[in-house]
Design an enzyme around this catalytic site. Structure first.
Site, PDB file in Angstrom:
ATOM      1  N   HIS A 186       0.805  -1.223   0.000  1.00  0.00           N
ATOM      2  CA  HIS A 186       0.000   0.000   0.000  1.00  0.00           C
ATOM      3  C   HIS A 186       0.836   1.269   0.000  1.00  0.00           C
ATOM      4  CE1 HIS A 186      -3.064  -2.958   0.595  1.00  0.00           C
ATOM      5  NE2 HIS A 186      -3.804  -2.094  -0.060  1.00  0.00           N
ATOM      6  N   ARG A 293     -10.214   3.845  -1.995  1.00  0.00           N
ATOM      7  CA  ARG A 293      -9.941   2.915  -0.892  1.00  0.00           C
ATOM      8  C   ARG A 293     -10.327   3.604   0.418  1.00  0.00           C
ATOM      9  NH1 ARG A 293      -5.400   1.557  -4.448  1.00  0.00           N
ATOM     10  NH2 ARG A 293      -5.174  -0.707  -4.548  1.00  0.00           N
ATOM     11  N   ARG A 329     -15.128   1.905  -2.622  1.00  0.00           N
ATOM     12  CA  ARG A 329     -15.058   0.559  -2.038  1.00  0.00           C
ATOM     13  C   ARG A 329     -15.344   0.635  -0.543  1.00  0.00           C
ATOM     14  NH1 ARG A 329      -9.560  -2.672  -2.570  1.00  0.00           N
ATOM     15  NH2 ARG A 329      -8.845  -1.285  -0.921  1.00  0.00           N
ATOM     16  N   ASN A 450      -4.253  -7.248  -7.700  1.00  0.00           N
ATOM     17  CA  ASN A 450      -3.233  -7.297  -6.647  1.00  0.00           C
ATOM     18  C   ASN A 450      -3.466  -8.500  -5.743  1.00  0.00           C
ATOM     19  OD1 ASN A 450      -2.641  -4.858  -7.748  1.00  0.00           O
ATOM     20  ND2 ASN A 450      -3.445  -3.645  -6.065  1.00  0.00           N
ATOM     21  N   ASP A 451      -4.702  -8.623  -5.268  1.00  0.00           N
ATOM     22  CA  ASP A 451      -5.003  -9.781  -4.427  1.00  0.00           C
ATOM     23  C   ASP A 451      -5.206 -11.040  -5.260  1.00  0.00           C
ATOM     24  OD1 ASP A 451      -4.907  -9.106  -1.682  1.00  0.00           O
ATOM     25  OD2 ASP A 451      -6.638  -7.820  -1.956  1.00  0.00           O
ATOM     26  N   ARG A 461       2.249 -10.617  -1.833  1.00  0.00           N
ATOM     27  CA  ARG A 461       2.645  -9.512  -2.703  1.00  0.00           C
ATOM     28  C   ARG A 461       3.860  -8.741  -2.197  1.00  0.00           C
ATOM     29  NH1 ARG A 461      -2.122  -4.889  -2.448  1.00  0.00           N
ATOM     30  NH2 ARG A 461      -3.750  -6.412  -2.146  1.00  0.00           N
ATOM     31  N   CYS A 498      -9.026  -2.619 -11.297  1.00  0.00           N
ATOM     32  CA  CYS A 498      -8.439  -1.568 -10.467  1.00  0.00           C
ATOM     33  C   CYS A 498      -7.147  -2.043  -9.796  1.00  0.00           C
ATOM     34  CB  CYS A 498      -9.436  -1.063  -9.439  1.00  0.00           C
ATOM     35  SG  CYS A 498     -10.041  -2.356  -8.354  1.00  0.00           S
TER      36      CYS A 498
HETATM   37  C1  PEP Z   1      -6.559  -5.450  -5.518  1.00  0.00           C
HETATM   38  O1  PEP Z   1      -6.512  -6.354  -4.691  1.00  0.00           O
HETATM   39  O2  PEP Z   1      -6.235  -5.570  -6.724  1.00  0.00           O
HETATM   40  C2  PEP Z   1      -6.984  -4.109  -5.115  1.00  0.00           C
HETATM   41  C3  PEP Z   1      -7.158  -3.143  -5.992  1.00  0.00           C
HETATM   42  O3  PEP Z   1      -7.181  -3.891  -3.787  1.00  0.00           O
HETATM   43  P1  PEP Z   1      -6.033  -3.600  -2.721  1.00  0.00           P
HETATM   44  O4  PEP Z   1      -4.752  -3.394  -3.474  1.00  0.00           O
HETATM   45  O5  PEP Z   1      -6.467  -2.387  -1.975  1.00  0.00           O
HETATM   46  O6  PEP Z   1      -6.051  -4.833  -1.907  1.00  0.00           O
HETATM   47 MG    MG Z   2      -7.515  -6.153  -2.753  1.00  0.00          MG
END
Ligand code: PEP
Ligand code: MG
Length: 539
Positions: A186, A293, A329, A450-451, A461, A498
Site C-alpha cells: 500500500h 480505498r 469501495r 493485486n489480491d 505480494r 483496479c
Molecule cells: C486489488 O486487490 O487488486 C486491489 C485493488 O485492492 P487492494 O490493493 O487495496 O487490496
Molecule cells: Mg484487494
C-alpha cells in the site's frame, strides 16, 4: 549502491531524512527526588509548549488555520493545571516524571476514548500526541514529523505504514525509501498516487543511509545513490529533465478520449486513497474514479469517522468528479491494513481471515454507518458502491439487505439519499470461478489483480523471495481475468480492473481484446495507459 525495488517512477534528488523509530521506553530511568522529578516535568512541559507553538505557526503558513488549531489545542490541554497537578501527585507517590506523564495521559486517553462523545473521542488522540511529545523530551529522543518534512526531503524508514504514507506532503517529499515492501504494497500504491518516486525493500536503509546525506533515487531501476559525485549528480539531473519532458509530451493525451487503435472507446479511471486525491485524479485527465480505498479514512486516528464525516469525504469526491462515475469501495481492513481501535482479532493467517466484507458483515453498526454515508453522498454525484473480497453470492445478498435497511431508515427519517448501484471486486479465485453467478447479483465487476494474483499463485505480494511467482502475467491469473471479463460481457454488466496490472503495458493488449471496459490506474499512469491503448487494437 543500495538497491531495492523501484515502485514509483521518477527521479528523486534531495536530502535524506531518516525516520528512526524512537523508543519511548523509560524502564531504565531511576527516581531521584520528588523535587527534581517535578522540575524535570515542568521543564518538559514548557519545552513542549514552545515547540508546539512553533509548529502551529509553521502550519498556519503551510497548511492553514484549521491544522494549526489542533496544535494550539495541545497547548491548551497541557496548560490545564489539573492535568499537571495529577502528574505531580504521581511523582509525590514515588513515580519518575516519565511514568507520571504516561499514567496520567493514558488515564485521560481512556476516559476520552470511552466517552462515546465524538468530540471527546477526538481529544483522545491529542492526549496520545501530548504523551509521546513529553516522553520524547524527557528521554531526549525527538521524533521527526512526516507531515513537517522540509522541501526536498527523501524519507527513509523501516516501513511506511499506510497511515505514515498518508501524512506525506508530496510538495515537500522528493522520494521515499523503505526496508520492506513491494510493487503492490500500500505504501507503493500511495506513492504512485502522489507521483512521489519510491524504492522499497532496500535492506538496512535506515542504518546505512546517513541522515542529511544527498541522495539520488531512481524509482524505476530501484537504485539509491548516496552522496553522489558531481558528475553523477549532473547525469541524473539530466535524466530527471528528460523524464519530465516525456511526461510533458504525454500531455497531448490529457483532454483526449480513450480510444483503441481501431477506434473502440474504453475508459481510464483513477485509484485514490484520500478525498484530497480527487483533485490530483481530476487533473490527471481520468474519466472517473475506479477505486476509492475508504480504509484510509479510518487509519491514523483513534476512533472511527462518524457517518457525517464519511458523508463529507465521499460527497467531496463526488462533487469534484461531477457527472463522472466514482466507485467507492467499502471498508477493506485486515490483512496488512490494521486499525487498532477496531480491535481486529489477531489471526494466524490474516490474509485468509476475518477481513474486508467478512468483518463488515459481522460488524453491522460500523458497516451501516458507512453504507448510510454512501447513500447520502449518492445525491451529490455519480457514486457506485463496491464490495471487497467477495467469495460467494450470499455475501453480496447480505450486504444488499443491509443497504436496503439503511435506505428504509433514511426514508423514514426524511434524509435525502439516492439508490446507488452495487458492484463487486473480483479479487479472489472463488469470485473469478463463480463470476457467471456473481454477475447476476452485481451491477459491475472490477478485477483486483493485486489480491487475485497473490491468492491464485499463493504468493505474498510483499515477499521478495516469491516475487517471480507473484506475477499477473502468469497463465493461471490470465485465465481467471479472461473468464471474469467474458462472464461480465455475457451478463451485460460493465467490467473494469483496479489492480495495478491495469497499467501494465504487457497486459493491456490482451485486456483490450478480451473487452475490458475500464482501466483504473494511479493518477501518474493515466496518460501513459491512454497512450498504450491508442497503439493497440480493441479486437
Ligand atoms: C486489488 O486487490 O487488486 C486491489 C485493488 O485492492 P487492494 O490493493 O487495496 O487490496
Ligand atoms: Mg484487494
Amino acid at each position: 549502491m543500495p538497491k531495492g525495488i523501484g515502485v514509483s517512477e521518477g527521479y528523486g534528488i534531495g536530502t535524506a531524512v531518516v525516520l528512526k523509530e524512537n523508543s519511548l521506553d523509560y524502564s531504565a530511568v531511576t527516581f531521584t527526588s520528588a523535587e527534581e522529578e517535578k522540575a524535570r516535568l515542568h521543564d518538559a512541559v514548557e519545552q513542549f509548549k514552545a515547540e508546539t507553538l512553533k509548529i502551529a505557526d509553521q502550519l498556519k503558513k503551510t497548511a492553514g488555520e484549521k491544522e494549526a488549531e489542533i496544535m494550539n489545542g495541545h497547548i491548551e490541554m497541557i496548560s490545564d493545571p489539573y492535568m499537571v497537578q495529577q502528574m505531580e501527585e504521581n511523582i509525590d507517590g514515588g513515580c519518575i516524571a516519565e511514568a507520571a506523564v504516561d499514567t496520567v495521559c493514558t488515564m485521560f486517553h481512556d476516559m476520552f476514548a470511552g466517552s462515546g462523545d465524538e468530540l471527546l473521542m477526538q481529544r483522545a488522540s491529542d492526549v496520545n500526541d501530548i504523551r509521546d511529545g513529553l516522553l520524547g523530551i524527557l528521554l531526549g529522543v525527538h521524533s521527526v514529523s512526516i507531515a513537517d518534512a522540509p522541501a526536498g526531503s527523501i524519507l527513509i524508514a523501516g516501513d511506511f505504514t499506510p497511515s505514515m504514507t498518508g501524512q506525506i506532503n508530496p510538495e515537500n517529499v522528493a522520494g521515499i525509501v523503505a526496508e520492506i515492501g513491494g510493487f503492490t504494497s500500500h505504501s507503493a500504491i500511495l506513492a504512485r498516487t502522489m507521483s512521489v518516486p519510491a524504492v522499497l525493500s532496500v535492506p538496512e536503509a535506515t542504518s546505512t543511509i546517513p541522515d542529511g546525506a544527498t541522495l539520488i533515487l531512481d524509482g524505476s531501476a530501484g537504485t539509491v545513490i548516496v552522496d553522489p559525485d558531481p558528475e553523477t549528480l549532473e547525469k541524473y539531473k539530466k535524466r530527471q529533465e528528460e523524464y519530465l519532458e516525456e511526461k510533458e509530451k504525454l500531455k497531448k493525451f490529457l483532454h483526449e478520449p480513450t480510444v483503441t487503435a481501431d477506434g473502440e472507446k474504453r475508459a481510464i479511471y483513477c485509484n485514490i486513497g484520500k478525498p484530497e486525491d480527487a483533485r490530483m485524479a481530476d487533473a490527471s485527465g481520468c474519466e472517473g474514479i475506479g477505486l476509492f480505498r475508504t480504509e484510509f479514512l479510518f487509519m491514523g486516528r483513534d476512533s472511527e469517522p462518524s457517518e457525517d464525516e464519511q458523508y463529507e469525504a465521499y460527497s467531496s469526491v463526488a462533487k469534484v468528479m461531477g457527472d463522472r462515475e466514482v466507485i467507492i469501495r467499502t471498508l477493506d481492513i485486515g490483512g496488512d491494513k490494521e486499525i487498532p481501535y477496531l480491535s481486529i482479532e489477531k489471526e494466524d493467517n490474516p490474509f485468509l481471515g476475518h477481513r474486508a466484507i467478512r468483518y463488515c458483515l459481522d460488524n453491522r453498526t460500523l458497516f451501516k454507518r458507512q453504507l448510510r454515508a454512501l447513500l447520502r453522498a449518492g445525491v451529490d454525484g455519480n457514486i457506485k458502491i463496491m464490495l471487497p473480497l467477495i467469495t460467494c453470492v450470499e455475501e453480496v445478498e447480505e450486504a444488499k439487505k443491509l443497504l436496503a435497511e439503511c435506505e428504509n431508515e433514511l426514508e423514514q427519517e426524511g434524509t435525502a439519499y439516492r439508490d446507488v448501484p452495487v458492484g463487486i471486486m473480483v479479487e479472489t479465485p472463488s469470485a473469478a470461478i463463480l463470476s457467471d453467478e456473481l454477475a447476476k447479483v452485481s451491477a459491475f465487476f472490477s478485477i483486483g489483480t493485486n489480491d487475485l494474483t497473490g491468492y491464485i499463485m499463493c504468493a505474498d505480494r510483499g515477499n521478495p523471495a516469491v516475487a517471480s511467482l507473484y506475477d499477473p502475467t502468469r497463465p493461471a491469473v490470465l485465465r481467471a481475468i479472461k473468464q471474469t471479463i467474458q462472464n461480465a460481457k455475457t451478463a451485460g454488466i460493465p467490467v473494469g480492473m483496479c489492480g495495478e496490472a491495469a497499467a501494465d503495458p504487457r497486459l493491456i493488449p490482451d485486456l483490450l481484446k478480451w473487452g475490458l471496459d475500464e482501466f483504473s490506474v494511479s493518477p501518474s499512469s493515466v496518460l501513459r495507459t491512454r497512450a498504450v491503448i491508442a497503439e493497440n487494437p480493441g479486437k
